[in-house]
Design an enzyme around this catalytic site. Sequence first.
Site, PDB file in Angstrom:
ATOM      1  CG  HIS A  12     -17.831  10.112   3.261  1.00 43.16           C
ATOM      2  ND1 HIS A  12     -18.375   9.359   2.253  1.00 43.16           N
ATOM      3  CD2 HIS A  12     -16.785  10.765   2.714  1.00 43.16           C
ATOM      4  CE1 HIS A  12     -17.675   9.551   1.144  1.00 43.16           C
ATOM      5  NE2 HIS A  12     -16.707  10.400   1.398  1.00 43.16           N
ATOM      6  CG  ASP A  64     -16.350   6.029   7.702  1.00 45.99           C
ATOM      7  OD1 ASP A  64     -15.236   5.570   7.388  1.00 45.99           O
ATOM      8  OD2 ASP A  64     -16.864   7.031   7.158  1.00 45.99           O
ATOM      9  CD  GLN A 121     -10.444  10.559   6.230  1.00 47.99           C
ATOM     10  OE1 GLN A 121      -9.244  10.739   6.400  1.00 47.99           O
ATOM     11  NE2 GLN A 121     -11.008  10.611   5.040  1.00 47.99           N
ATOM     12  CE  LYS A 167     -10.761   7.702   2.232  1.00 53.27           C
ATOM     13  NZ  LYS A 167     -10.724   8.892   1.384  1.00 53.27           N
ATOM     14  CB  CYS A 189     -18.273  13.272   0.493  1.00 58.27           C
ATOM     15  SG  CYS A 189     -17.526  13.137  -1.115  1.00 58.27           S
TER      16      CYS A 189
END
Lengths: 139, 397
Positions: free
Chosen positions: B112, B188, B191, B214, B352
Amino acid sequence: MDPNSRRDIMLENYQHPFHRGLVEDEDYLLFNTNNESCIDHLDIQYQIEDGTIKDIRFDGEACAVSMSAASLMIKALIGKNKDEAKVILENYKKMLAGEDYDATILGELVVYEDIGKQPSRRRCAILAFESLEKLLEKM
Amino acid sequence: MHRDDFEILKSGIIYLDNSATTLKPKCVVDRVVDYYTKYTANAHRGDYDNSLKVDMMYEEVRDKVRDFIHAKSSKEIIFTSGTTDSLNRVVFGFMKYYLKKGDEVLLTKAEHASNILPWLELEKEIGIVVKYIPLENHQVVLRNVQESITERTKVISIAHITNVLGDERPVRDIGKLCQEKGIYFVVDGAQSVPHRAVDVEQLGIDFLAFSAHKMLGPTGVGILYGKEELLEKLHPTIVGGGMNTSFHSDGSWEYKSLPSRLEAGTPNIAGVIGFGAALDYLTEIGMENIHQYEQSLKQYFLAQLETIDHVTVYNKDVGGSIVAFNIDDVFSQDTAIYLNHYHICVRAGNHCAKILKEDLQVKNTCRVSFYFYNTKEEIDEVIRVLKRSKDIFRIVL
């Protein structure tokens, strides 16, 4: 114009766009337009001779509205001088903004009248014309 | 599952953009409203009842986050504004002081923007070298990670699960490799943490970033997890109130200890407290149950898509609950607009990850991303709509 005819004109210009494909010629001025709110981007080339738009080419990746509007814009602008191009731009913007405009000047570009009423799609319809604005500043 | 808790679903939308943000259950909204209507006060400031209550509620959420990702201490949990903010703090608060000119940082082209641009800025600023681990069939394989490591490699920073294709990286193996080689491992988790159990200790993660919104929580709240000894060295990128113990006209100052030192200014109190309700809610359902259920939905969707000739899927064999596809010869945005006509919410674009296209050969896709409140009936409706998409331009134009 009835909705079916409008759609046919847009679809024809999306599936068989006019003057798609850039040329390698330094005579042409290149402008890139990006739709900041989405993923469309178009490259548009203008060839100017004696104050008149002699040719326009374009390429890029964009939605059906952006793409077909680029094709129809090119058809409307070739052969026009700065003042004529400016009048087309002004009337087109008025149409998308829902203001009074002169339909006779716009020709087939009037097919985007309803799309101008959807804020999310107005940007798609105006994308190609952003290059014209940049061009007019230089002409 | 649990659809009744989501007021917005009563409007009839089919929400399949969960990688962008998730819907909010009533308990989260209620928790936020309670703060604003029943006990509004600043945190860490007053000696009156409501302020003490806010303090307690806010710090309780820190403990909940600690437990949720199995961190050792609440001092390792920093509230930020989101994953982007968390990653920026790692890069500009820690790596900027730790890395030297010529040191190498390994990323991938599928990251991202928030895990690429800070590194590119730092590359320009202090001369680190950003390198990309080659992808195999768009995925990270351990061998390529091993082969990308040189003597100058100081950091590996990658997503646990990517937001475009939903592929899951072998994080545990990479974590182990990093520990062996003395490389810092930045993950990261935007997700992954919302969709499965994540244990930072087991996975060997040094820094983990993720976002509350999220995973059912309010927007504007993120988490930065860092090992305590690393966070101790992380320079505050924002300074001001709430994070200092003293400052003087002679130019000297003293900052507080962790975690306050890294949370200058009034935090997003309502958001953090609301996030606490989200964590309770997810824990109650169970992350393993969520993971299994999403996988069954995805497999069902993929099997149904197989029956449509004019649809191409780009990520059939990935671990996450994301499906990236296009209707053949249709620009992804037109597909999204078409689906919207039937109240189906999906995302179109490059999501992104703007340099992934160099590897994927497809610039833009439509992305369906599931969460536990989605159903097979919703998928059936999406399939019905996609099947009759021959007339897409009658709807789009």
